[in-house]
Design a protein around this motif. Structure first.
Motif, PDB file in Angstrom:
ATOM      1  N   LYS A 284       0.811  -1.213   0.000  1.00  0.00           N
ATOM      2  CA  LYS A 284       0.000   0.000   0.000  1.00  0.00           C
ATOM      3  C   LYS A 284       0.851   1.272   0.000  1.00  0.00           C
ATOM      4  O   LYS A 284       0.319   2.368  -0.062  1.00  0.00           O
ATOM      5  CB  LYS A 284      -0.926   0.008   1.209  1.00  0.00           C
ATOM      6  CG  LYS A 284      -2.039  -1.037   1.144  1.00  0.00           C
ATOM      7  CD  LYS A 284      -3.020  -0.872   2.285  1.00  0.00           C
ATOM      8  CE  LYS A 284      -4.173  -1.857   2.171  1.00  0.00           C
ATOM      9  NZ  LYS A 284      -5.154  -1.703   3.268  1.00  0.00           N
ATOM     10  N   VAL A 285       2.153   1.123   0.093  1.00  0.00           N
ATOM     11  CA  VAL A 285       3.042   2.281   0.124  1.00  0.00           C
ATOM     12  C   VAL A 285       3.709   2.442  -1.233  1.00  0.00           C
ATOM     13  O   VAL A 285       4.289   1.513  -1.772  1.00  0.00           O
ATOM     14  CB  VAL A 285       4.120   2.121   1.212  1.00  0.00           C
ATOM     15  CG1 VAL A 285       5.053   3.321   1.202  1.00  0.00           C
ATOM     16  CG2 VAL A 285       3.472   1.961   2.566  1.00  0.00           C
ATOM     17  N   LYS A 286       3.585   3.648  -1.782  1.00  0.00           N
ATOM     18  CA  LYS A 286       4.199   3.937  -3.079  1.00  0.00           C
ATOM     19  C   LYS A 286       5.092   5.176  -2.954  1.00  0.00           C
ATOM     20  O   LYS A 286       4.793   6.090  -2.196  1.00  0.00           O
ATOM     21  CB  LYS A 286       3.125   4.171  -4.139  1.00  0.00           C
ATOM     22  CG  LYS A 286       2.261   2.943  -4.416  1.00  0.00           C
ATOM     23  CD  LYS A 286       1.249   3.220  -5.518  1.00  0.00           C
ATOM     24  CE  LYS A 286       0.409   1.971  -5.807  1.00  0.00           C
ATOM     25  NZ  LYS A 286      -0.590   2.223  -6.878  1.00  0.00           N
ATOM     26  N   SER A 287       6.168   5.170  -3.707  1.00  0.00           N
ATOM     27  CA  SER A 287       7.080   6.318  -3.668  1.00  0.00           C
ATOM     28  C   SER A 287       7.599   6.591  -5.068  1.00  0.00           C
ATOM     29  O   SER A 287       7.648   5.699  -5.920  1.00  0.00           O
ATOM     30  CB  SER A 287       8.246   6.051  -2.714  1.00  0.00           C
ATOM     31  OG  SER A 287       9.016   4.944  -3.143  1.00  0.00           O
ATOM     32  N   GLY A 288       7.961   7.820  -5.294  1.00  0.00           N
ATOM     33  CA  GLY A 288       8.491   8.202  -6.602  1.00  0.00           C
ATOM     34  C   GLY A 288       9.169   9.552  -6.520  1.00  0.00           C
ATOM     35  O   GLY A 288       9.194  10.204  -5.469  1.00  0.00           O
ATOM     36  N   MET A 289       9.724   9.950  -7.631  1.00  0.00           N
ATOM     37  CA  MET A 289      10.393  11.247  -7.720  1.00  0.00           C
ATOM     38  C   MET A 289       9.757  12.056  -8.841  1.00  0.00           C
ATOM     39  O   MET A 289       9.248  11.489  -9.819  1.00  0.00           O
ATOM     40  CB  MET A 289      11.886  11.048  -8.004  1.00  0.00           C
ATOM     41  CG  MET A 289      12.702  12.326  -7.957  1.00  0.00           C
ATOM     42  SD  MET A 289      14.420  12.063  -8.477  1.00  0.00           S
ATOM     43  CE  MET A 289      14.193  11.883 -10.247  1.00  0.00           C
ATOM     44  N   LEU A 290       9.748  13.352  -8.682  1.00  0.00           N
ATOM     45  CA  LEU A 290       9.166  14.230  -9.691  1.00  0.00           C
ATOM     46  C   LEU A 290       9.916  14.065 -11.018  1.00  0.00           C
ATOM     47  O   LEU A 290      11.126  14.267 -11.089  1.00  0.00           O
ATOM     48  CB  LEU A 290       9.242  15.684  -9.220  1.00  0.00           C
ATOM     49  CG  LEU A 290       8.593  16.728 -10.114  1.00  0.00           C
ATOM     50  CD1 LEU A 290       7.086  16.517 -10.174  1.00  0.00           C
ATOM     51  CD2 LEU A 290       8.907  18.127  -9.595  1.00  0.00           C
ATOM     52  N   TYR A 291       9.178  13.696 -12.056  1.00  0.00           N
ATOM     53  CA  TYR A 291       9.795  13.526 -13.370  1.00  0.00           C
ATOM     54  C   TYR A 291      10.291  14.862 -13.906  1.00  0.00           C
ATOM     55  O   TYR A 291       9.722  15.923 -13.643  1.00  0.00           O
ATOM     56  CB  TYR A 291       8.788  12.916 -14.350  1.00  0.00           C
ATOM     57  CG  TYR A 291       8.577  11.432 -14.185  1.00  0.00           C
ATOM     58  CD1 TYR A 291       9.604  10.539 -14.447  1.00  0.00           C
ATOM     59  CD2 TYR A 291       7.341  10.924 -13.775  1.00  0.00           C
ATOM     60  CE1 TYR A 291       9.406   9.162 -14.301  1.00  0.00           C
ATOM     61  CE2 TYR A 291       7.133   9.558 -13.630  1.00  0.00           C
ATOM     62  CZ  TYR A 291       8.178   8.679 -13.888  1.00  0.00           C
ATOM     63  OH  TYR A 291       7.997   7.339 -13.734  1.00  0.00           O
TER      64      TYR A 291
END
Length: 330
Positions: A284-291
């Motif tokens: 349920k945990v998602k992470s990312g970086m600003l494209y």
């Protein structure tokens, strides 16, 4: 035996003299208890029954009042590193790390979006382009909130401002973090009193070495590589913090947070966020970086992004935002 004789035999009870010292002590204890009860009630009322109102920050009223967007708790995380700043002690600091943490208390979902500090933005009240990390230096927390809200088209409900001393202390309190270091990291800057020498492979990082790992940026990816390492480290650290072995250290952790962390969240909100955050590492945990892309066409190194790239970044980790067509329809 006559009634008169019986009265003479019955012992006479003496009245106890009231000792004023004892009375004063009882009154003092009662006063302390009542005062404690009063302020305890006030604390419960302020934090649970009628928590203080924090104004939501958004690019428009349509965003701050949108029911769907405000079902989540969006928190702007700001990291300040005095030891890694060229500013004088009394000058405003630029943020060294910025991240949007978005919680869904109902479904216990967590999304983390890392925002490169060199992101090319327009800061309210300033002409031309600036780097995102300058927003805090120009106008403090509110300017940082507004700049990120404008960039992402999401409401910002709260903020958390942390200095690196808190980061180091917390990692030491939980006994360090085990992490796979993806490559050798070496950097030396005597002027900033910074020396980094971390070897490739599985490592046990204490607070000091963990701070060096998440701050290292002297490679081909620069700040973008550092953002990726910060996310990787946060996942490993969160799993350690919510480990059952660290439960006994919670009072010390709260003490550290109280000394080094500034926030406008009330106790109830922090409990809700922590309840979701403890599922870190879960699906349920998602992470990312600003494209975005590197851009130095103007002689300054920026991380340039577009509206399409911003929306793609938010869509991938499930953070709702105000879409252009929705804004036009309302």
């Amino acid at each position: 035996m006559s009634v008169e004789e019986n009265r003479e035999i019955r012992p006479v009870r003496k009245k106890r003299k009231l000792r004023w010292g004892r009375l004063v002590f009882v009154l003092l204890v009662l006063a302390v208890l009542l005062t404690g009860a009063f302020w305890g009630t006030v604390w419960i009322y302020d934090n649970f029954i009628n928590p203080p109102k924090v104004d939501v920050v958004g690019a428009s009223d349509k965003i701050t009042q949108n029911e769907k967007l405000n079902k989540r708790i969006n928190i702007l995380l700001l990291g300040i590193d005095d030891g890694d700043s060229d500013a004088a002690p009394d000058e405003p600091k630029r943020t060294d790390a910025m991240m949007l943490a978005s919680f869904d208390p109902g479904d216990n979902k967590v999304a983390l979006l890392s925002l490169p500090r060199d992101t090319k933005v327009q800061i309210p009240g300033r002409a031309g382009w600036d780097k995102l990390n300058a927003a805090y230096a120009y106008g403090g927390v509110m300017m940082a909130k507004q700049t990120v809200a404008n960039l992402l088209q999401v409401p910002i409900h709260y903020y958390v401002l942390v200095d690196w001393r808190a980061f180091i202390d917390v990692i030491d309190l939980i006994g360090g973090v085990d992490l796979y270091v993806e490559k050798d990291m070496y950097y030396e800057d005597p002027y900033a009193d910074l020396f980094i020498d971390i070897k490739h492979g599985y490592q046990h990082l204490d607070g000091k070495r963990a701070g060096e790992y998440v701050r290292f940026r002297k490679d081909e990816l620069g700040d973008i590589g550092r953002v990726q390492r910060q996310q990787k480290f946060m996942k490993a650290a969160a799993a350690q913090i919510f480990n059952i072995d660290t439960v006994t250290k919670i009072p010390a952790l709260f003490s550290t947070v109280d000394r080094h962390v500034e926030t406008d969240m009330n106790t109830l909100t922090m409990i809700k966020a922590a309840n979701s955050f403890k599922l870190f590492g879960d699906e349920k945990v998602k992470s990312g970086m600003l494209y975005g892309n590197f851009d130095d066409t103007e002689g300054i190194s920026y991380w340039a992004t577009s509206r399409e790239e911003v929306q793609k970044s938010l869509d991938e980790i499930g953070i709702p935002y105000m879409k252009d067509d929705e804004d036009e329809q309302e």
